[in-house]
Design a protein around this motif. Structure first.
Motif, PDB file in Angstrom:
ATOM      1  N   THR A 123       0.743  -1.157   0.043  1.00 36.72           N
ATOM      2  CA  THR A 123      -0.121  -0.025  -0.167  1.00 36.72           C
ATOM      3  C   THR A 123       0.968   1.317   0.010  1.00 36.72           C
ATOM      4  OG1 THR A 123      -0.127  -0.089   2.411  1.00 36.72           O
ATOM      5  CG2 THR A 123      -1.929  -1.101   1.175  1.00 36.72           C
ATOM      6  N   TRP A 124       0.431   2.111  -0.762  1.00 28.23           N
ATOM      7  CA  TRP A 124       1.082   3.498  -0.841  1.00 28.23           C
ATOM      8  C   TRP A 124       0.828   4.362   0.613  1.00 28.23           C
ATOM      9  CZ3 TRP A 124       5.076   4.877  -3.717  1.00 28.23           C
ATOM     10  CH2 TRP A 124       5.453   6.447  -3.866  1.00 28.23           C
ATOM     11  N   ARG A 125       1.742   4.712   1.264  1.00 28.80           N
ATOM     12  CA  ARG A 125       1.619   5.610   2.544  1.00 28.80           C
ATOM     13  C   ARG A 125       2.966   6.433   2.847  1.00 28.80           C
ATOM     14  NH1 ARG A 125      -1.325   1.798   6.849  1.00 28.80           N
ATOM     15  NH2 ARG A 125      -2.935   0.985   5.439  1.00 28.80           N
ATOM     16  N   GLY A 126       2.427   7.644   3.009  1.00 31.13           N
ATOM     17  CA  GLY A 126       3.705   8.479   3.228  1.00 31.13           C
ATOM     18  C   GLY A 126       4.765   8.711   1.923  1.00 31.13           C
ATOM     19  N   GLY A 127       4.398   8.500   1.049  1.00 28.84           N
ATOM     20  CA  GLY A 127       5.125   8.712  -0.156  1.00 28.84           C
ATOM     21  C   GLY A 127       5.993   7.380  -0.427  1.00 28.84           C
ATOM     22  N   GLU A 128       5.773   6.342   0.146  1.00 30.00           N
ATOM     23  CA  GLU A 128       6.511   4.871  -0.243  1.00 30.00           C
ATOM     24  C   GLU A 128       5.719   3.735  -0.165  1.00 30.00           C
ATOM     25  OE1 GLU A 128       8.886   3.970   3.874  1.00 30.00           O
ATOM     26  OE2 GLU A 128       9.708   5.374   2.575  1.00 30.00           O
ATOM     27  N   TRP A 129       5.990   2.682  -0.947  1.00 27.28           N
ATOM     28  CA  TRP A 129       5.184   1.537  -0.602  1.00 27.28           C
ATOM     29  C   TRP A 129       5.730   0.607   0.476  1.00 27.28           C
ATOM     30  CZ3 TRP A 129       1.560   0.636  -3.992  1.00 27.28           C
ATOM     31  CH2 TRP A 129       1.504   1.103  -5.158  1.00 27.28           C
ATOM     32  N   GLU A 130       4.493   0.199   1.253  1.00 24.81           N
ATOM     33  CA  GLU A 130       4.777  -0.714   2.646  1.00 24.81           C
ATOM     34  C   GLU A 130       4.217  -1.914   2.185  1.00 24.81           C
ATOM     35  OE1 GLU A 130       2.032  -0.233   6.374  1.00 24.81           O
ATOM     36  OE2 GLU A 130       3.579   1.658   5.965  1.00 24.81           O
ATOM     37  N   LEU A 131       4.825  -2.720   2.892  1.00 24.41           N
ATOM     38  CA  LEU A 131       4.432  -4.215   2.311  1.00 24.41           C
ATOM     39  C   LEU A 131       3.838  -4.854   3.796  1.00 24.41           C
ATOM     40  CD1 LEU A 131       4.682  -6.974   0.777  1.00 24.41           C
ATOM     41  CD2 LEU A 131       6.828  -7.331   2.077  1.00 24.41           C
ATOM     42  N   ILE A 132       2.603  -5.618   3.394  1.00 20.34           N
ATOM     43  CA  ILE A 132       2.075  -6.405   4.599  1.00 20.34           C
ATOM     44  C   ILE A 132       2.072  -7.800   3.865  1.00 20.34           C
ATOM     45  CG2 ILE A 132      -0.185  -6.885   5.933  1.00 20.34           C
ATOM     46  CD1 ILE A 132      -0.747  -3.899   5.036  1.00 20.34           C
ATOM     47  N   TRP A 133       2.361  -8.657   4.576  1.00 21.53           N
ATOM     48  CA  TRP A 133       2.443 -10.258   4.188  1.00 21.53           C
ATOM     49  C   TRP A 133       1.584 -11.068   5.032  1.00 21.53           C
ATOM     50  CZ3 TRP A 133       4.422 -13.815   7.743  1.00 21.53           C
ATOM     51  CH2 TRP A 133       5.302 -13.173   8.597  1.00 21.53           C
ATOM     52  N   MET A 134       1.174 -12.137   4.408  1.00 18.33           N
ATOM     53  CA  MET A 134       0.052 -12.853   5.413  1.00 18.33           C
ATOM     54  C   MET A 134       0.170 -14.503   4.616  1.00 18.33           C
ATOM     55  SD  MET A 134      -3.448 -11.190   4.821  1.00 18.33           S
ATOM     56  CE  MET A 134      -2.736  -9.544   5.320  1.00 18.33           C
ATOM     57  N   PHE A 135       0.144 -15.394   5.675  1.00 21.05           N
ATOM     58  CA  PHE A 135      -0.066 -16.744   5.015  1.00 21.05           C
ATOM     59  C   PHE A 135      -1.141 -17.088   5.602  1.00 21.05           C
ATOM     60  CE2 PHE A 135       4.560 -16.759   5.194  1.00 21.05           C
ATOM     61  CZ  PHE A 135       4.907 -17.714   3.993  1.00 21.05           C
ATOM     62  N   PHE A 136      -1.983 -17.967   4.790  1.00 20.88           N
ATOM     63  CA  PHE A 136      -3.385 -18.601   5.249  1.00 20.88           C
ATOM     64  C   PHE A 136      -3.250 -20.067   5.043  1.00 20.88           C
ATOM     65  CE2 PHE A 136      -3.980 -14.546   3.280  1.00 20.88           C
ATOM     66  CZ  PHE A 136      -5.189 -14.029   4.257  1.00 20.88           C
ATOM     67  N   GLY A 137      -4.070 -20.735   5.836  1.00 18.74           N
ATOM     68  CA  GLY A 137      -4.086 -21.989   5.762  1.00 18.74           C
ATOM     69  C   GLY A 137      -4.933 -22.752   6.911  1.00 18.74           C
ATOM     70  N   HIS A 138      -4.579 -24.009   7.436  1.00 19.03           N
ATOM     71  CA  HIS A 138      -5.627 -24.926   8.204  1.00 19.03           C
ATOM     72  C   HIS A 138      -4.832 -24.848   9.638  1.00 19.03           C
ATOM     73  CE1 HIS A 138      -8.128 -25.504   5.141  1.00 19.03           C
ATOM     74  NE2 HIS A 138      -7.213 -25.944   4.414  1.00 19.03           N
ATOM     75  N   ARG A 139      -5.273 -24.720  10.804  1.00 23.65           N
ATOM     76  CA  ARG A 139      -4.762 -24.882  11.923  1.00 23.65           C
ATOM     77  C   ARG A 139      -4.655 -26.424  12.244  1.00 23.65           C
ATOM     78  NH1 ARG A 139      -4.891 -20.599  16.305  1.00 23.65           N
ATOM     79  NH2 ARG A 139      -4.970 -18.760  15.382  1.00 23.65           N
ATOM     80  N   PHE A 140      -3.631 -26.621  13.341  1.00 22.53           N
ATOM     81  CA  PHE A 140      -3.563 -28.340  13.654  1.00 22.53           C
ATOM     82  C   PHE A 140      -4.236 -27.993  15.116  1.00 22.53           C
ATOM     83  CE2 PHE A 140      -1.481 -31.509  16.145  1.00 22.53           C
ATOM     84  CZ  PHE A 140      -1.341 -32.385  15.170  1.00 22.53           C
ATOM     85  N   ARG A 141      -5.231 -29.047  15.129  1.00 26.80           N
ATOM     86  CA  ARG A 141      -6.023 -29.127  16.338  1.00 26.80           C
ATOM     87  C   ARG A 141      -5.374 -30.071  17.390  1.00 26.80           C
ATOM     88  NH1 ARG A 141     -11.756 -30.234  13.428  1.00 26.80           N
ATOM     89  NH2 ARG A 141     -10.373 -32.111  12.776  1.00 26.80           N
ATOM     90  N   LYS A 142      -4.980 -29.571  18.771  1.00 30.05           N
ATOM     91  CA  LYS A 142      -4.312 -30.466  19.573  1.00 30.05           C
ATOM     92  C   LYS A 142      -5.123 -31.419  19.982  1.00 30.05           C
ATOM     93  CE  LYS A 142      -0.572 -27.011  20.542  1.00 30.05           C
ATOM     94  NZ  LYS A 142      -0.147 -26.497  21.734  1.00 30.05           N
TER      95      LYS A 142
END
Length: 116
Positions: free
Chosen positions: A54-73
């Motif tokens: 996203t463009w913020r304050g005159g520069e590109w800012e990165l956000i990263w995220m992983f999606f998946g399935h949780r392990f149920r203990k």
């Protein structure tokens, strides 16, 4: 950690001159765990990686995220329904993601102009 098999999924339908996304399907097994100091630790079988700039304050800012399935203990298996999400708050960025960031990062200043 070796790089998992990935498939580029393209941009999401949402579009803006000040936002750019790269989405990847993870087609081989990738297991992630939260940071050791996490107040709610969990393990996740990652199925997607999303990089968002996203463009913020005159520069590109990165956000990263992983999606998946949780392990149920409690049942000692992977939940088909309980979705996992890991960001910089829950996990450290794996080294193999850095070349993906470099290769997909936007380089131009966003503009909101049109044809005259």
């Amino acid at each position: 950690m070796n790089t998992p098999d990935l498939e580029l999924r393209g941009e999401r339908p949402y579009s803006s001159p000040a936002r750019y996304e790269a989405n990847f399907a993870i087609t081989s097994e990738l297991l992630l765990t939260t940071k050791a100091a996490s107040p709610r630790p969990f393990a996740m079988r990652a199925t997607r990686l999303r990089l968002i700039w996203t463009w913020r304050g005159g520069e590109w800012e990165l956000i990263w995220m992983f999606f998946g399935h949780r392990f149920r203990k409690t049942t000692n298996d992977w939940s088909p329904h309980e979705q996992g999400l890991m960001t910089s708050r829950e996990a450290d960025l794996p080294e193999w993601v850095l070349p993906l960031i470099d290769a997909n990062a936007p380089t131009m200043t966003p503009t909101a102009g049109g044809e005259g």
